[in-house]
Design an enzyme around this catalytic site. Structure first.
Site, mmCIF file in Angstrom:
data_model
loop_
_atom_site.group_PDB
_atom_site.id
_atom_site.type_symbol
_atom_site.label_atom_id
_atom_site.label_comp_id
_atom_site.label_asym_id
_atom_site.label_seq_id
_atom_site.Cartn_x
_atom_site.Cartn_y
_atom_site.Cartn_z
ATOM 1 N N ASP A 1 -15.666 8.524 9.809
ATOM 2 C CA ASP A 1 -14.524 7.631 9.617
ATOM 3 C C ASP A 1 -13.268 8.491 9.561
ATOM 4 O OD1 ASP A 1 -14.447 4.449 8.478
ATOM 5 O OD2 ASP A 1 -12.605 5.612 8.205
ATOM 6 N N ARG B 1 0.809 -1.228 0.000
ATOM 7 C CA ARG B 1 0.000 0.000 0.000
ATOM 8 C C ARG B 1 0.842 1.277 0.000
ATOM 9 N NH1 ARG B 1 -5.021 -1.050 3.835
ATOM 10 N NH2 ARG B 1 -5.819 -2.965 2.905
HETATM 11 C C1 LIG Z 1 -13.530 -2.824 8.917
HETATM 12 S S1 LIG Z 1 -14.196 -1.210 8.755
HETATM 13 C C2 LIG Z 1 -15.755 -1.385 9.628
HETATM 14 C C3 LIG Z 1 -16.922 -0.820 8.852
HETATM 15 C C4 LIG Z 1 -18.286 -1.041 9.487
HETATM 16 N N1 LIG Z 1 -18.372 -0.433 10.796
HETATM 17 C C5 LIG Z 1 -18.643 -2.506 9.551
HETATM 18 O O1 LIG Z 1 -18.622 -3.098 10.628
HETATM 19 O O2 LIG Z 1 -18.934 -3.090 8.497
HETATM 20 C C6 LIG Z 1 -13.204 -0.285 9.939
HETATM 21 C C7 LIG Z 1 -13.225 1.218 9.710
HETATM 22 O O3 LIG Z 1 -12.664 1.869 10.862
HETATM 23 C C8 LIG Z 1 -11.986 3.021 10.421
HETATM 24 N N2 LIG Z 1 -11.032 3.477 11.452
HETATM 25 C C9 LIG Z 1 -9.854 2.928 11.799
HETATM 26 N N3 LIG Z 1 -9.258 3.685 12.737
HETATM 27 C C10 LIG Z 1 -10.071 4.734 12.999
HETATM 28 C C11 LIG Z 1 -9.991 5.877 13.852
HETATM 29 N N4 LIG Z 1 -8.950 6.093 14.655
HETATM 30 N N5 LIG Z 1 -11.027 6.744 13.847
HETATM 31 C C12 LIG Z 1 -12.092 6.540 13.037
HETATM 32 N N6 LIG Z 1 -12.214 5.510 12.200
HETATM 33 C C13 LIG Z 1 -11.208 4.604 12.164
HETATM 34 C C14 LIG Z 1 -11.319 2.564 9.130
HETATM 35 O O4 LIG Z 1 -10.977 3.643 8.298
HETATM 36 C C15 LIG Z 1 -12.376 1.632 8.528
HETATM 37 O O5 LIG Z 1 -13.159 2.283 7.544
#
Ligand SMILES: C[S@@+](CC[C@H](N)C(=O)[O-])C[C@H]1O[C@@H](n2cnc3c(N)ncnc32)[C@H](O)[C@@H]1O
Length: 280
Positions: free
Chosen positions: A147, A39
């Protein structure tokens, strides 16, 4: 190593891990080494830098805000889908039905999807609730979807997805999407209008006041270490409406952040703060 990828030394990997932990709370395991190389190589090449070390130096010495954002966007994991862990939506429907009985003239309903990725989670909430309770259109009903990753938020705001995202959904659920005839599906305007997408880092300041009748923070805290998980879940407790619900991912728990909640179902927690029913 793929062509055009840079080699990543132990020291460089340690610096990248330290940086993404400091800015996003994300704890990268050693298993993520290959992902980091694939990435970040593209970014390092685009910046015409000679190595990962030079890249981290560049970020630390004040690359642009966009450079910092690109680094975080590249290291998040955004896997999601419509109606993921669908027992949460069944539970939410019952909760909202109860709130509607308590607030018959339909005042305010606020839901937060924290870590919303490309939008499938908040749109599922909106579609499911509007489908079940059309009268919500007359309510002050909003869904906040946040996000840290600005690239996924841009995709989410568009509300357009490939048709294969409907795979596995019942016909009834699939019918709620608009078909473009171009292999794409669209979120209906009435649902899109309910959702506000905003960038927000869960380990940074939270500018909104709440309170939220329901918070979804699912499959986000798994990327954090235990102390960060406890801290974030503890902060949610202060954002909840009395007796509001917090939904978390199937492999998560509240750890040290659970004081304000009681477990009421599989990965479903309720705020311990009591609702004053006479005043509500
Ligand atoms: C695996 S996805 C989960 C999406 C959804 N909530 C679901 O369960 O299908 C995790 C998300 O958390 C976000 N994320 C990671 N660290 C974060 C942070 N410090 N603050 C806000 N969002 C964060 C990532 O960008 C990603 O889009």
């Amino acid at each position: 190593m793929e062509q055009g990828e840079y080699s990543l030394s132990e020291r460089e990997f340690a610096r990248i891990k330290a940086r993404v932990y400091a800015v996003a709370g994300i704890s990268l395991s050693d298993a993520k080494r290959t992902l980091v190389v694939s990435r970040l190589s593209k970014i390092v090449r685009a910046l015409r830098l000679p190595s990962f070390d030079a890249y981290v130096d560049y970020l630390e010495r004040g690359g642009t805000a966009q450079d910092g954002q690109d680094f975080v966007n590249a290291l998040t994991t955004n896997l999601t889908r419509f109606y993921r862990e669908d027992h949460h939506f069944d539970h939410l429907r019952t909760h909202v039905a109860n709130l509607m009985a308590e607030r018959p003239r339909g005042p305010r309903l606020r839901i937060w999807s924290a870590g919303c990725s490309t939008g499938q989670e908040p749109y599922t909430i909106g579609m499911d609730l509007l489908g079940a309770f059309p009268e919500l259109k007359r309510w002050d009903f909003r869904i906040l979807a946040t996000d840290i990753d600005t690239a996924v938020l841009a995709k989410a705001a568009g509300g357009v997805y490939p048709e294969n995202e409907l795979t596995g959904l019942s016909q009834e659920r699939a019918r709620a999407f608009e078909r473009g005839g171009d292999g794409m599906i669209r979120i209906p305007a009435a649902v899109r209008e309910l959702v506000s997408f905003k960038p927000l880092n869960l380990i940074g300041p939270w500018p909104m006041k709440g309170p939220f009748d329901a918070v979804f923070c699912r499959n986000v805290a798994i990327y954090f270490d235990k102390p960060t998980q406890g801290e974030v879940f503890g902060r949610f407790a202060k954002m909840m409406a009395p007796e509001g619900f917090l939904y978390i991912g199937h492999s998560e728990n509240l750890g040290s952040g659970g004081d304000g909640f009681r477990l009421v179902g599989k990965t479903i927690y309720q705020s311990k703060e009591k609702l004053n029913r006479r005043a509500a």
